[in-house]
Write a protein that holds these residues in place. Structure first.
Motif, PDB file in Angstrom:
ATOM      1  N   ILE A  32       0.870  -1.183   0.000  1.00 50.62           N
ATOM      2  CA  ILE A  32       0.000   0.000   0.000  1.00 50.62           C
ATOM      3  C   ILE A  32       0.903   1.229   0.000  1.00 50.62           C
ATOM      4  CG2 ILE A  32      -1.787   1.294   1.225  1.00 50.62           C
ATOM      5  CD1 ILE A  32      -2.757  -1.349   2.424  1.00 50.62           C
ATOM      6  N   ILE A  33       0.867   1.969  -1.095  1.00 50.60           N
ATOM      7  CA  ILE A  33       1.680   3.181  -1.217  1.00 50.60           C
ATOM      8  C   ILE A  33       0.831   4.365  -0.768  1.00 50.60           C
ATOM      9  CG2 ILE A  33       2.857   4.724  -2.825  1.00 50.60           C
ATOM     10  CD1 ILE A  33       3.620   2.294  -4.488  1.00 50.60           C
ATOM     11  N   GLY A  34       1.240   4.988   0.332  1.00 50.86           N
ATOM     12  CA  GLY A  34       0.465   6.093   0.893  1.00 50.86           C
ATOM     13  C   GLY A  34      -0.525   5.569   1.917  1.00 50.86           C
ATOM     14  N   PHE A  35      -0.032   5.362   3.125  1.00 50.17           N
ATOM     15  CA  PHE A  35      -0.847   4.673   4.133  1.00 50.17           C
ATOM     16  C   PHE A  35      -1.613   5.699   4.973  1.00 50.17           C
ATOM     17  CE2 PHE A  35      -1.857   2.091   7.805  1.00 50.17           C
ATOM     18  CZ  PHE A  35      -2.064   0.839   7.261  1.00 50.17           C
ATOM     19  N   GLY A  36      -2.733   6.165   4.426  1.00 54.58           N
ATOM     20  CA  GLY A  36      -3.574   7.122   5.149  1.00 54.58           C
ATOM     21  C   GLY A  36      -4.794   6.447   5.748  1.00 54.58           C
ATOM     22  N   TRP A  37      -5.848   7.238   5.899  1.00 54.16           N
ATOM     23  CA  TRP A  37      -7.100   6.768   6.515  1.00 54.16           C
ATOM     24  C   TRP A  37      -7.652   5.550   5.773  1.00 54.16           C
ATOM     25  CZ3 TRP A  37     -12.335   6.872   4.782  1.00 54.16           C
ATOM     26  CH2 TRP A  37     -13.307   6.735   5.792  1.00 54.16           C
TER      27      TRP A  37
ATOM     28  N   ALA B 245       3.793  -1.292   3.568  1.00 61.27           N
ATOM     29  CA  ALA B 245       3.217   0.034   3.381  1.00 61.27           C
ATOM     30  C   ALA B 245       4.291   1.106   3.365  1.00 61.27           C
ATOM     31  CB  ALA B 245       2.215   0.328   4.506  1.00 61.27           C
ATOM     32  N   THR B 246       4.022   2.172   2.608  1.00 63.18           N
ATOM     33  CA  THR B 246       4.922   3.323   2.639  1.00 63.18           C
ATOM     34  C   THR B 246       4.290   4.420   3.475  1.00 63.18           C
ATOM     35  OG1 THR B 246       4.071   4.642   0.782  1.00 63.18           O
ATOM     36  CG2 THR B 246       5.532   2.773   0.245  1.00 63.18           C
ATOM     37  N   THR B 247       5.147   5.185   4.126  1.00 57.47           N
ATOM     38  CA  THR B 247       4.700   6.341   4.889  1.00 57.47           C
ATOM     39  C   THR B 247       5.796   7.398   4.835  1.00 57.47           C
ATOM     40  OG1 THR B 247       3.890   7.135   7.026  1.00 57.47           O
ATOM     41  CG2 THR B 247       5.554   5.405   7.074  1.00 57.47           C
ATOM     42  N   THR B 248       5.436   8.620   5.191  1.00 60.26           N
ATOM     43  CA  THR B 248       6.396   9.725   5.044  1.00 60.26           C
ATOM     44  C   THR B 248       7.094  10.073   6.355  1.00 60.26           C
ATOM     45  OG1 THR B 248       4.609  11.307   5.405  1.00 60.26           O
ATOM     46  CG2 THR B 248       5.137  10.764   3.125  1.00 60.26           C
TER      47      THR B 248
ATOM     48  N   ALA C 125       5.810   5.128  10.645  1.00 59.88           N
ATOM     49  CA  ALA C 125       6.461   3.848  10.344  1.00 59.88           C
ATOM     50  C   ALA C 125       6.494   2.969  11.586  1.00 59.88           C
ATOM     51  CB  ALA C 125       7.878   4.095   9.816  1.00 59.88           C
ATOM     52  N   LYS C 126       6.738   3.599  12.722  1.00 61.02           N
ATOM     53  CA  LYS C 126       6.769   2.871  13.994  1.00 61.02           C
ATOM     54  C   LYS C 126       5.387   2.290  14.310  1.00 61.02           C
ATOM     55  CE  LYS C 126       8.808   3.660  18.542  1.00 61.02           C
ATOM     56  NZ  LYS C 126       9.307   4.683  19.483  1.00 61.02           N
ATOM     57  N   ASP C 127       4.337   3.113  14.074  1.00 60.90           N
ATOM     58  CA  ASP C 127       2.959   2.651  14.289  1.00 60.90           C
ATOM     59  C   ASP C 127       2.648   1.445  13.406  1.00 60.90           C
ATOM     60  OD1 ASP C 127       2.685   4.764  16.003  1.00 60.90           O
ATOM     61  OD2 ASP C 127       1.509   6.008  14.636  1.00 60.90           O
ATOM     62  N   LEU C 128       3.085   1.525  12.140  1.00 57.90           N
ATOM     63  CA  LEU C 128       2.819   0.429  11.204  1.00 57.90           C
ATOM     64  C   LEU C 128       3.505  -0.850  11.656  1.00 57.90           C
ATOM     65  CD1 LEU C 128       3.166   2.305   7.785  1.00 57.90           C
ATOM     66  CD2 LEU C 128       1.086   1.552   8.892  1.00 57.90           C
ATOM     67  N   SER C 129       4.744  -0.709  12.076  1.00 60.28           N
ATOM     68  CA  SER C 129       5.499  -1.886  12.549  1.00 60.28           C
ATOM     69  C   SER C 129       4.818  -2.510  13.757  1.00 60.28           C
ATOM     70  CB  SER C 129       6.933  -1.489  12.891  1.00 60.28           C
ATOM     71  OG  SER C 129       7.579  -0.971  11.751  1.00 60.28           O
TER      72      SER C 129
ATOM     73  N   TYR D 298       2.868  -4.627  10.312  1.00 60.93           N
ATOM     74  CA  TYR D 298       3.069  -4.324   8.896  1.00 60.93           C
ATOM     75  C   TYR D 298       4.548  -4.003   8.659  1.00 60.93           C
ATOM     76  CZ  TYR D 298      -2.005  -3.433   9.305  1.00 60.93           C
ATOM     77  OH  TYR D 298      -3.341  -3.529   9.574  1.00 60.93           O
ATOM     78  N   HIS D 299       4.951  -4.123   7.409  1.00 63.78           N
ATOM     79  CA  HIS D 299       6.327  -3.795   7.030  1.00 63.78           C
ATOM     80  C   HIS D 299       6.333  -2.388   6.444  1.00 63.78           C
ATOM     81  CE1 HIS D 299       7.209  -8.137   7.400  1.00 63.78           C
ATOM     82  NE2 HIS D 299       5.999  -8.276   6.867  1.00 63.78           N
ATOM     83  N   ALA D 300       7.056  -1.471   7.074  1.00 56.07           N
ATOM     84  CA  ALA D 300       6.989  -0.063   6.680  1.00 56.07           C
ATOM     85  C   ALA D 300       8.228   0.355   5.899  1.00 56.07           C
ATOM     86  CB  ALA D 300       6.834   0.821   7.908  1.00 56.07           C
ATOM     87  N   THR D 301       7.991   1.183   4.875  1.00 53.60           N
ATOM     88  CA  THR D 301       9.065   1.812   4.109  1.00 53.60           C
ATOM     89  C   THR D 301       8.853   3.317   4.157  1.00 53.60           C
ATOM     90  OG1 THR D 301       9.212  -0.061   2.567  1.00 53.60           O
ATOM     91  CG2 THR D 301      10.128   2.039   1.822  1.00 53.60           C
ATOM     92  N   LEU D 302       9.896   4.058   4.511  1.00 51.53           N
ATOM     93  CA  LEU D 302       9.815   5.524   4.527  1.00 51.53           C
ATOM     94  C   LEU D 302      10.106   6.059   3.134  1.00 51.53           C
ATOM     95  CD1 LEU D 302      11.595   6.785   7.784  1.00 51.53           C
ATOM     96  CD2 LEU D 302       9.286   7.356   7.013  1.00 51.53           C
ATOM     97  N   VAL D 303       9.152   6.772   2.557  1.00 53.73           N
ATOM     98  CA  VAL D 303       9.403   7.380   1.246  1.00 53.73           C
ATOM     99  C   VAL D 303       8.487   8.573   1.036  1.00 53.73           C
ATOM    100  CG1 VAL D 303       7.770   5.869   0.018  1.00 53.73           C
ATOM    101  CG2 VAL D 303       9.660   6.914  -1.239  1.00 53.73           C
ATOM    102  N   ASN D 304       9.018   9.606   0.402  1.00 54.28           N
ATOM    103  CA  ASN D 304       8.244  10.780   0.003  1.00 54.28           C
ATOM    104  C   ASN D 304       8.144  10.812  -1.508  1.00 54.28           C
ATOM    105  OD1 ASN D 304       7.297  12.802   1.977  1.00 54.28           O
ATOM    106  ND2 ASN D 304       9.378  12.596   2.765  1.00 54.28           N
TER     107      ASN D 304
END
Length: 254
Positions: free
Chosen positions: A8-13, A30-33, A38-42, A46-52
């Motif tokens: 999921i690219i862009g993990f919002g509502w 999931a990606t988040t900015t 990212a900590k919440d996702l983990s 979930y597996h989080a990737t930081l990307v803008n």
């Protein structure tokens, strides 16, 4: 049976609701900015990737390293600009395309029913082919397998019309409950849908005042205009024998 992998690219509502619905069947990437998100996702497993995806071209943007292992990717980042505002999104879009690399799997772009003109008619997908919509076609040129989901106004939870400052109360609404978006995505995943365009919108179109009154527990004595700008979910219903859990926006709060 092994779980599949969903990106999921862009993990919002909405991304959060989709992940919650599917996390028993899919490993969620999931990606988040932000690092805190990212900590919440983990914490949720979930597996989080930081990307803008900045508005300017990022020469450092590399393909998502997990993409090759993902069965499907849902793109939930806005790439259309604000309604009416001609923001140059080309660089931002190119950043996304570079992030996707040469991805071959199932792909979803969450678009909007805002692509249809502001005229009083009942719109179907055929009225506006994705090739004619700049904010949809940019991804089809590189990833023709992309499914385009044109989402109506996102509702459910605390997102209820009565909580907003609303004008033009006699206008008919095009709304969708997040639970029905999740169901539509799930059906398309199960069907391995490719290159499809669907309006994801509740089939009943009350006016705004009816919806607000229902949510406030008030009756409505006015007339509903027989014509307005409405978006049709007939194709979704026909292709998947789709039944809406929330067909009527007046009862999204129940």
């Amino acid at each position: 049976m092994m779980n599949k992998n969903l990106g999921i690219i862009g993990f919002g509502w909405l991304g959060n609701h989709i992940a919650e619905r599917l996390s028993n069947r899919y490993n969620i990437f999931a990606t988040t900015t932000t690092p805190s998100k990212a900590k919440d996702l983990s914490a949720k497993g979930y597996h989080a990737t930081l990307v803008n995806f900045p508005d300017k071209l990022d020469p450092e943007m590399k393909p998502w390293d997990v993409a090759k292992d993902l069965d499907a990717i849902i793109i939930s980042v806005p790439f259309s600009g604000l309604r009416g505002a001609q923001i140059q999104m080309n660089d931002k879009r190119q950043n996304l395309l570079n992030f996707l690399g040469d991805y071959k799997g199932q792909l979803f772009l969450l678009s909007s029913t805002g692509v249809y003109p502001e005229t009083e008619q009942n719109f179907t997908e055929a009225d506006k082919p994705a090739q004619e919509v700049e904010s949809e076609n940019f991804i089809l040129e590189q990833f023709p397998q992309t499914n385009i989901l044109r989402l109506a106004g996102l509702m459910g939870d605390q997102r209820l019309l009565k909580n907003y400052n609303i004008s033009n109360l006699d206008l008919l609404v095009n709304h969708i409950h997040y639970a029905d978006i999740c169901s539509a995505v799930e059906k398309m995943l199960d069907n391995n849908s490719e290159s499809q365009v669907y309006n994801i919108v509740a089939p009943i179109h009350p006016n705004k005042e009816e919806v607000i009154n229902a949510q406030k527990g008030l009756s409505y004595s006015g007339e509903r205009t027989p014509i307005g700008r409405t978006i049709s979910p007939a194709k979704l219903i026909a292709d998947f024998d789709f039944e809406f859990q929330y067909p009527d926006p007046r009862y999204f709060h129940l």
